[in-house]
Design an enzyme around this catalytic site. Sequence first.
Site, PDB file in Angstrom:
ATOM      1  CE1 TYR A 198      44.576  -8.056  -0.866  1.00 44.32           C
ATOM      2  CE2 TYR A 198      44.562  -5.590  -1.766  1.00 44.32           C
ATOM      3  CZ  TYR A 198      44.447  -7.066  -1.961  1.00 44.32           C
ATOM      4  OH  TYR A 198      44.407  -7.233  -3.482  1.00 44.32           O
ATOM      5  CB  SER A 252      40.861 -11.253  -8.455  1.00 38.41           C
ATOM      6  OG  SER A 252      42.457 -11.554  -8.400  1.00 38.41           O
ATOM      7  CB  SER A 270      52.436  -9.309  -8.630  1.00 39.52           C
ATOM      8  OG  SER A 270      53.505  -9.441  -8.380  1.00 39.52           O
ATOM      9  CE  LYS A 304      62.715  -3.948  -4.132  1.00 37.80           C
ATOM     10  NZ  LYS A 304      62.016  -2.851  -3.383  1.00 37.80           N
ATOM     11  N   GLY A 321      52.395  -1.235  -6.520  1.00 34.16           N
ATOM     12  CA  GLY A 321      52.435  -0.988  -5.293  1.00 34.16           C
ATOM     13  C   GLY A 321      53.566  -0.129  -4.768  1.00 34.16           C
ATOM     14  CD  GLN A 349      59.100   2.438  -3.737  1.00 31.66           C
ATOM     15  OE1 GLN A 349      58.085   2.200  -3.039  1.00 31.66           O
ATOM     16  NE2 GLN A 349      60.000   1.664  -3.357  1.00 31.66           N
TER      17      GLN A 349
END
Length: 333
Positions: free
Chosen positions: A54, A151, A203, A213, A281, A287
Amino acid sequence: MRYRTLGSSDLEVSEISLGSWLTYSGGIEAERTRACTEAAFDAGINFFDTANVYGRGAAETAWGEILSKHPRDSYILATKVFGQMSDDPAEQGLSPDQIAKQIDASLSRLQTDHVDLYQAHRFDASVPIEDTIEALQKVVEQGKARYLGFSEWRPEQIQAAIDIAGPGLFVSSQPQYSMLWQAPEEEVFPLCMANGISQIVWSPLAQGVLTGKYKPGQALPEDSRFANDAMNAFKDRVLQDPILEAVQRLVPVAEGAGLDLPTMALAWVLRRTELASAITGASRPEQVHANAAASGVELSDDVLAAIDDALGDVPVKGQTPAPNAQEGVLHRA
């Protein structure tokens, strides 16, 4: 915040965790990264998931500076290895040399002497699986990681590892999983459940699409992830009118349940006992708190049925491989 046991480990992880895939690897500035991380602690989140790739170390570096200010036993830290870490294409994968090199680099950036969970970010079909397993086991033997995970491994790859090293090798699987991507339910969930391996899913809000949104036929909100060039690499996979229309059909279902859509989407994921945590995230502290509020929310059978009706045939199901998942298993000669 509720907590669940991570596989066969002794780790108790928060049902909602904080990830750093697109945000803390360069998508948002340092002070907002710090604010979101501190908000996670305030909300009872104790599980933080990152990866060496990342931002090619940027996310680990950011969290190293922030998390090192907290007692090491106050959080559970996970990172990953596989992705390309420089312009040299050889600097990637799960060879013993790469694993040995990358764990040390990750620990340095994270400013710690160990991670709680070290994950193979993808399967490496170019390396004998025995070599990869032995290298990962060595990381644990050296005290650099407490437990191992993977993963987006395919079922045959998971089974091959279990056949070689037993079900105690891994404690976690990290697949993509959400209302829109349900494929892991078919094979990965039951295989892992039978072998004491928990799911920590990424996710769960489909990169923000399940917040509602993004509207079909409308411009992207200026402050959204997909409007940010640093964080919108996969928007074409989910910003499709049939998907966005299905998401809008979910809005009245959530309202009828007295919930907002993101909370319902996270609660939907957490309804599965195979899960230990849903990785979320956040680019703003509010949030983080909103996501954390989904812990403990239970959906009635009527709401679950209404969700299925609203989604129709939009969700990806069955034996669909994950994006970028490798095929095959290489064994030693």
